[in-house]
Scaffold this motif. Structure first.
Motif, PDB file in Angstrom:
ATOM      1  N   ASP A  51       1.690  -0.598  -5.528  1.00 34.18           N
ATOM      2  CA  ASP A  51       2.787   0.070  -5.934  1.00 34.18           C
ATOM      3  C   ASP A  51       2.834   1.532  -5.228  1.00 34.18           C
ATOM      4  OD1 ASP A  51       3.871  -1.572  -7.811  1.00 34.18           O
ATOM      5  OD2 ASP A  51       2.067  -1.235  -9.111  1.00 34.18           O
ATOM      6  N   GLY A  54       4.485   1.104  -2.099  1.00 25.73           N
ATOM      7  CA  GLY A  54       5.927   0.795  -2.183  1.00 25.73           C
ATOM      8  C   GLY A  54       6.633   2.165  -2.289  1.00 25.73           C
ATOM      9  N   HIS A  55       6.018   3.147  -2.652  1.00 23.38           N
ATOM     10  CA  HIS A  55       6.598   4.555  -2.597  1.00 23.38           C
ATOM     11  C   HIS A  55       6.938   5.054  -1.118  1.00 23.38           C
ATOM     12  CE1 HIS A  55       7.534   8.402  -3.921  1.00 23.38           C
ATOM     13  NE2 HIS A  55       6.781   9.112  -3.058  1.00 23.38           N
ATOM     14  N   ARG A  83       3.219  -8.607  -5.362  1.00 21.15           N
ATOM     15  CA  ARG A  83       3.901  -7.065  -4.886  1.00 21.15           C
ATOM     16  C   ARG A  83       3.981  -7.291  -3.381  1.00 21.15           C
ATOM     17  NH1 ARG A  83       6.677  -5.342  -6.887  1.00 21.15           N
ATOM     18  NH2 ARG A  83       6.504  -3.163  -6.266  1.00 21.15           N
TER      19      ARG A  83
END
Length: 292
Positions: A51, A54-55, A83
């Motif tokens: 995650d 992802g940013h 993911r």
């Protein structure tokens, strides 16, 4: 491998872009600038989650984002695979999964049979509903067995805290096709004494981790090189110290030794939280980036 990850020749290794202690807007701005400067890859250090990758993918449009590295002890393979698939589908395949076994001092009682654990983790990634292809993962390999695994079950290797001599030996093990992307610590400071002090302050942490000191011994260093934050000989081998042209010369040594890509970590007094954007710009001007 049937295909290679798009890394470019030069990347940036940093843990500060995890955004744990840096405002998210500053992280996004810094990542976007690295993209615009022409670096090929951002290696997100400090055991990041997918995650957090992802940013950075959302903040950029071209550059590859890689984990450097994600510890297999802290992230479930099924979640990582899910993911990885979703983020690559949303961002043009720009997420490269860098995996490692970390260190016993960090993983604690979980740290058992790390080589076997890595093989099992790769098998879990292979058998997940959305598998992580071998061409989209690299391993944080130092010793011969993990380098062989990087060659056989991944796109290649991302060795950390190594020398051009290690790179040449790694290339011999990996062969011509596998990717070899070593990390290199740099201190942009033309005062030799101050630069060594900065480097020594950072290296001292790693000298408590046997995975690294054992690799240093394989490279010909001795126990006395590990005292008081590292000998001058060890510091000079593990860091590039000086101006941008000196850094470029060290990068060229790694490339000549067989590296496909060099991941530069700018070391400051607080390298895990600093965003050394001015230094990234200086290096971008001096280094052979793949600019459009």
């Amino acid at each position: 491998m049937t295909s290679r990850p798009a890394l470019g020749k030069i990347g940036v290794w940093t843990a500060a872009l995890k955004a744990n202690s840096v405002p998210s807007e500053q992280v996004s701005e810094a990542a976007a600038e690295l993209d615009e400067l022409g670096y090929g890859t951002i290696w997100l250090g400090g055991n990041p989650s997918p995650d957090q990758v992802g940013h950075l993918l959302e903040a950029t449009s071209r550059i590859t984002i890689a984990t450097g590295i994600l510890s297999i002890w802290d992230h479930e393979a099924a979640y990582v695979a899910e993911r990885h698939s979703a983020l690559n589908a949303a961002h043009g395949g720009r997420f490269l999964l860098g995996l490692g076994v970390s260190h016993s001092a960090l993983a604690g009682e979980r740290y058992r049979r790390p080589y076997t654990a890595m093989k099992e983790y790769l098998t879990e990634l292979d058998s997940a509903p959305a598998p992580v292809p071998a061409a989209q993962r690299v391993l944080a390999a130092l010793g011969p067995k993990m380098l062989e695994l990087s060659r056989d079950r991944a796109a290649g290797a991302h060795p950390y805290l190594v020398t051009p001599e290690h790179t040449a030996k790694a290339r011999d093990i990996l062969g011509k096709e596998a990717v070899l992307a070593p990390e290199l610590k740099v201190v942009l400071d033309t005062d030799p004494e101050r630069a060594r002090a900065t480097a020594r302050g950072y290296l001292s942490h790693y000298l408590a981790l046997p995975n690294y000191t054992n690799n240093f011994l394989r490279l010909g260093f001795e126990d006395e090189d590990f005292v008081d934050g590292g000998s001058d000989r060890l510091i000079s081998a593990m860091f590039a110290l000086g101006d941008a042209q000196t850094i470029r010369s060290r990068v060229e040594e790694f490339l000549a030794a067989g590296a496909d890509h060099v991941a530069l970590q700018v070391v400051t007094e607080s390298p895990m939280t600093d965003l050394p954007r001015a230094q990234w710009r200086t290096l971008a001007e001096a280094l052979p980036l793949d600019k459009d």
